[in-house]
Enzyme design. Structure first.
Site, PDB file in Angstrom:
ATOM      1  N   TYR A  79      12.135 -22.652  49.515  1.00 32.28           N
ATOM      2  CA  TYR A  79      11.160 -22.498  48.432  1.00 32.28           C
ATOM      3  C   TYR A  79      11.397 -21.214  47.643  1.00 32.28           C
ATOM      4  CZ  TYR A  79       8.441 -25.946  51.148  1.00 32.28           C
ATOM      5  OH  TYR A  79       8.005 -27.038  51.844  1.00 32.28           O
TER       6      TYR A  79
ATOM      7  N   HIS B 221      13.838 -27.619  58.694  1.00 27.89           N
ATOM      8  CA  HIS B 221      13.365 -28.293  57.492  1.00 27.89           C
ATOM      9  C   HIS B 221      13.827 -29.753  57.395  1.00 27.89           C
ATOM     10  CE1 HIS B 221      11.921 -27.047  53.219  1.00 27.89           C
ATOM     11  NE2 HIS B 221      11.526 -28.266  53.502  1.00 27.89           N
TER      12      HIS B 221
END
Length: 281
Positions: free
Chosen positions: A49, A107
């Site tokens: 991010y 992730h």
């Protein structure tokens, strides 16, 4: 606030604040500061991010004690190895400005996630991470991980909303005592989500919005939710989901909305897998 307890005793708030797609430093920092002011105490970020530093700086600036805030971050595929996961986790701690992280996830279950998980196990045993888990992990892979490793995932963060309810995944998590967590609880607005007839009609009974109904539905299924918004009024609205409960009939009506697949990502598409492997930041 309601909480879910991991099998190791660590508790996570049922409602957190996500910072996906807020890469600009000031935007991310201000969003987290607003969320903390409203009362959020769980912040979900990730290395991919590109806003871990903004999150850490916001937490520091807020003046709230570190132990009162539950921080989640995620490691990316390029760092999936035993040493790579340990190094990446330490870099996350440095960017966040903390000496421990409440929860670290892998992730994606791609690349060398097996040895990356072993790296997380080491960090967990050393106390640098209070809990470890997976993201985007499908039932067959989750079952294999739980049957293989000494330390099972405490949580599995997956796309989960009324249009993609993931019943098999939810049942698998329950079997292995893994807490479910939903990203994209609003289906990223697809299918005119916030004006959906079923959700709006149910919401009218409680004077709640379609978004609040969707969050409450997942919470009542035992699913942790991490809605994201940069608008303070929507942060407040998303936070106010603990003063009502959906009826059994409401829950059954929402169950009928399931289309059985994602319209956001397709982890079974080789082109999508290749894109994730080549993604850089």
């Amino acid at each position: 606030m309601e909480y879910r307890k991991f099998y190791n005793g660590v508790e996570i708030p049922m409602l957190g604040f996500g910072v996906y797609q807020i890469p600009k430093y000031e935007d991310a920092k201000n969003a987290v500061l607003s969320a903390l002011k409203i009362g959020y105490r769980s912040i979900d970020t990730a290395q991919a991010y590109m806003n871990e530093k903004a999150v850490g700086d916001a937490i520091k600036e807020s003046g709230i004690k570190r132990e009162e805030i539950f921080i989640t971050t995620k490691l990316w595929i390029k760092d999936f190895s035993y040493d790579g996961a340990i190094k990446a986790a330490n870099l996350s701690m440095e960017r966040l400005g903390v000496d421990y992280i409440d929860l670290i996830l892998l992730h994606q279950t791609m690349g060398d996630y097996i040895n990356a998980w072993k790296g997380l196990e080491k960090l967990y045993k050393e106390g640098k991470v209070k809990a470890i888990g997976m993201a985007n992990c499908y039932p067959h892979i989750l079952a294999d991980i739980c049957e293989t490793f000494e330390i099972k995932p405490m949580i599995n963060q997956v796309e989960m909303h009324p249009f993609f309810q993931q019943k098999l995944n939810l049942d698998t998590m329950k079997e292995y005592n893994v807490v479910p967590e939903a990203w994209a609880p609003f289906n990223e607005g697809l299918r005119d989500f916030f004006n959906n007839t079923t959700l709006v009609k149910i919401g009218e009974k409680y004077n709640k919005s379609a978004a609040q109904v969707a969050l409450r539905w997942n919470i009542q299924r035992g699913v942790v939710v991490i809605p994201k918004t940069v608008h303070e009024d929507r942060m407040i609205q998303n936070f106010n989901v603990f003063d009502f409960s959906l009826s059994d009939n409401d829950m059954k009506e929402i169950e009928k909305m399931d289309i059985g697949h994602s319209e956001i990502v397709n982890h079974f598409d080789p082109k999508w897998v290749k894109m994730l492997h080549t993604f850089t930041f």
